[in-house]
Design a protein around this motif. Structure first.
Motif, PDB file in Angstrom:
ATOM      1  N   GLN A 269       0.809  -1.212   0.000  1.00 15.32           N
ATOM      2  CA  GLN A 269       0.000   0.000   0.000  1.00 15.32           C
ATOM      3  C   GLN A 269       0.850   1.274   0.000  1.00 15.32           C
ATOM      4  N   PRO A 297      -5.462  -6.101  -7.246  1.00 17.66           N
ATOM      5  CA  PRO A 297      -5.499  -4.645  -7.479  1.00 17.66           C
ATOM      6  C   PRO A 297      -4.236  -4.114  -8.160  1.00 17.66           C
ATOM      7  N   ASP A 300      -3.675  -3.288 -11.942  1.00 13.10           N
ATOM      8  CA  ASP A 300      -4.096  -1.989 -12.471  1.00 13.10           C
ATOM      9  C   ASP A 300      -3.157  -0.868 -12.032  1.00 13.10           C
ATOM     10  N   ASP A 301      -1.987  -1.227 -11.510  1.00 17.05           N
ATOM     11  CA  ASP A 301      -1.043  -0.224 -11.028  1.00 17.05           C
ATOM     12  C   ASP A 301      -0.611   0.689 -12.173  1.00 17.05           C
ATOM     13  N   ARG A 326     -12.214 -10.766 -14.950  1.00 14.23           N
ATOM     14  CA  ARG A 326     -10.795 -10.449 -15.133  1.00 14.23           C
ATOM     15  C   ARG A 326     -10.020 -11.544 -15.856  1.00 14.23           C
TER      16      ARG A 326
END
Length: 533
Positions: A269, A297, A300-301, A326
């Motif tokens: 994070q 997640p 999608d960085d 996905r």
């Protein structure tokens, strides 16, 4: 006039460097001036570095534990450790961007900012005459009076190429014994030692209590210290530390398995893309559902390097573990990643990444060949050699696994750390295949190459004990315990060694220590019963 306007437009820069800011400008230089792994897309002008490459961390054989240069690392990784980088200094403040020559010679270059009237751009700088005996404590005009010799010590590569360390660090000879790193002072004062240099600096600057340095935590991890997880976690959590330092701690933690997961989950994070990228590999061994929960997640960085690391860590999972929406895009991204790795496979690091991807996708024969190809490109590339030996052994090719390690150990001038790790791995493999007599010599070689690793001393001691070489076994276990006094395995080994020899008093002494430092160890009750404690 119209012609002149068109010409000016044609000659305009493709990249707006001012809009990039200091860090963005530095990253344009870093694609070439860094030790890095390319991502198979070439340079991406105007984009973050991690869209085109993943910079190396402060790894052994590239950097000393305190971050000083060791291997040829091409400046970027050093500079990003510096307070100058954090303050917004850029490459072009000191260098011409086209020739790379410095803009001013000698101390005048540093004196652009470090002077009695500091630039308004850096209001935090102390107003001071730095080019004075009161500061550098050397004769004016001497080598010791040159800023670069204290703050940018040089290392010569290939016998001719002198490179200066761009981390612009304060000389810290007091750290030499803690980090096994060199110091700037004794590079010149060759007849003195680091303790002398530390005393001199303390007397000049009234600074006997210097703050802890991240090099101490990184060295503890290199030595296999029992508190490495805690110390590395503290480094990662300290957002005041340079991001390359925190990324190095994340990379080291990722090698330590399950105990590191909570810290690395928080690291995913962090704002630093470099920290996120190096935290990801730790999750590759988790069950598919857990991997997906943490890493999905990151597909999608904003940074391609982070997305690639997440793809590789997620590869091999049953596609049903992904959300249905996905699955198709994941498969497309994975195929693109493999294509880029194959297109950039002239470098051993990308061959290694391709092999890891293929291995996780259960394409093990293809993976074996890619590991072999990586070693043909660079026989000294230890990660490929270790992975090839591991996969060969796992696929019932033990003879190849053993030979691969022996071939590596037969190479001249193999770096000491790599040699020690290969010897240790070979010894463990020979024990696994019932050859302890051959294994003990390689374990001894590993202990000699990596004398600060207590785990190697432990395994060496057990192997010597198995071969009834009791005195040597005791010496090895005691050497390990000197490095890690609270290590329960080493204490247990010494209890067994002395107890089986009938030396009850010494066995009891080690048992009491074990009861004190590891009271919940499951082996302890039986030991205490047998010794009547």
């Amino acid at each position: 006039a119209a012609g002149h306007a068109a010409s000016a437009t044609e000659m305009s820069l493709k990249v707006d460097f001012k809009a990039l800011g200091g860090k963005g400008l530095i990253e344009q230089c870093a694609f070439c001036h860094s030790r890095r792994q390319g991502l198979g897309v070439g340079q991406q002008p105007g984009h973050p570095l991690l869209d085109a490459a993943l910079p190396a961390t402060l790894r052994p054989d590239l950097y000393h534990a305190d971050g000083q240069i060791q291997g040829e690392v091409y400046v970027y990784g050093s500079f990003t450790q510096s307070k100058m980088y954090a303050a917004g200094v850029t490459c072009t403040d000191c260098h011409d961007p086209h020739s790379s020559r410095v803009k001013l010679e000698g101390n005048a270059l540093c004196g652009q900012c470090h002077q009695q009237e500091p630039s308004a751009r850096f209001p935090g700088l102390q107003a001071k005459n730095y080019d004075s005996i009161e500061h550098h404590h050397h004769a004016p005009g001497s080598q010791g009076a040159q800023c670069v010799n204290c703050h940018m010590p040089a290392t010569t590569y290939m016998g001719v190429d002198s490179r200066r360390d761009h981390s612009f660090r304060l000389p810290r000879p007091d750290l030499s014994h803690k980090t096994a790193s060199p110091d700037a002072c004794t590079r010149c004062h060759e007849d003195k030692d680091a303790s002398w240099a530390a005393t001199q600096i303390d007397s000049w600057f009234d600074a006997p209590n210097r703050p802890p340095h991240y090099g101490e935590a990184l060295q503890a991890a290199r030595q296999g210290s029992r508190d490495a997880v805690q110390r590395l976690a503290e480094v990662i959590g300290d957002l005041g530390k340079p991001e390359i330092v925190r990324a190095t701690a994340a990379e080291r933690l990722a090698d330590l398995g399950a105990p590191a997961i909570p810290t690395l989950e928080a690291a995913l994070q962090q704002d630093s893309a470099l920290v996120r990228a190096y935290a990801i590999p730790a999750f590759a061994e988790l069950p598919p559902v857990e991997r997906v929960r943490r890493l999905l997640p990151l597909l999608d960085d904003d940074n391609r390097a982070v997305r690639d690391e997440a793809l590789r860590a997620l590869s091999g999972i049953p596609r049903i573990a992904l959300p249905e929406a996905r699955r198709a895009s994941f498969q497309t991204a994975l195929a693109d990643y493999e294509k880029r790795l194959r297109g950039n496979a002239d470098l051993p690091g990308n061959r290694l990444n391709l092999a890891v991807l293929l291995e996780r996708e259960e394409r093990k024969l293809e993976a074996l060949e890619q590991y072999r190809m990586a070693l043909r490109l660079d026989p000294y590339f230890a990660p490929a050699r270790v992975n090839l030996a591991t996969l060969a052994n796992d696929t019932l090719r033990a003879d190849e696994a053993i030979q691969v390690l022996k071939d590596g150990l037969g190479l001249p001038d193999m770096p000491v750390g790599d040699r020690g790790n290969l010897a240790y791995m070979l010894a463990l493999l020979l024990v696994e295949h019932g050859q302890p007599g051959q294994a003990v010599d390689w374990m001894g070689e590993a202990a000699k190459a990596l004398p600060d690793n207590p785990r190697i001393h432990y395994n060496h001691g057990l192997l010597l004990l198995q071969l009834q070489r009791r005195d040597e076994a005791r010496a090895s276990l005691e050497a390990g315990l000197a490095l890690a006094p609270d290590d329960a395995d080493l204490l247990y080994g010494l209890i067994f060694l002395h107890g089986s020899a009938g030396d009850r008093e010494r066995a009891m002494g080690y048992a009491r220590r074990m009861r004190q430092v590891a009271p919940s160890d499951p082996r302890l009750p039986a030991v205490l019963r047998q010794l009547g404690l």
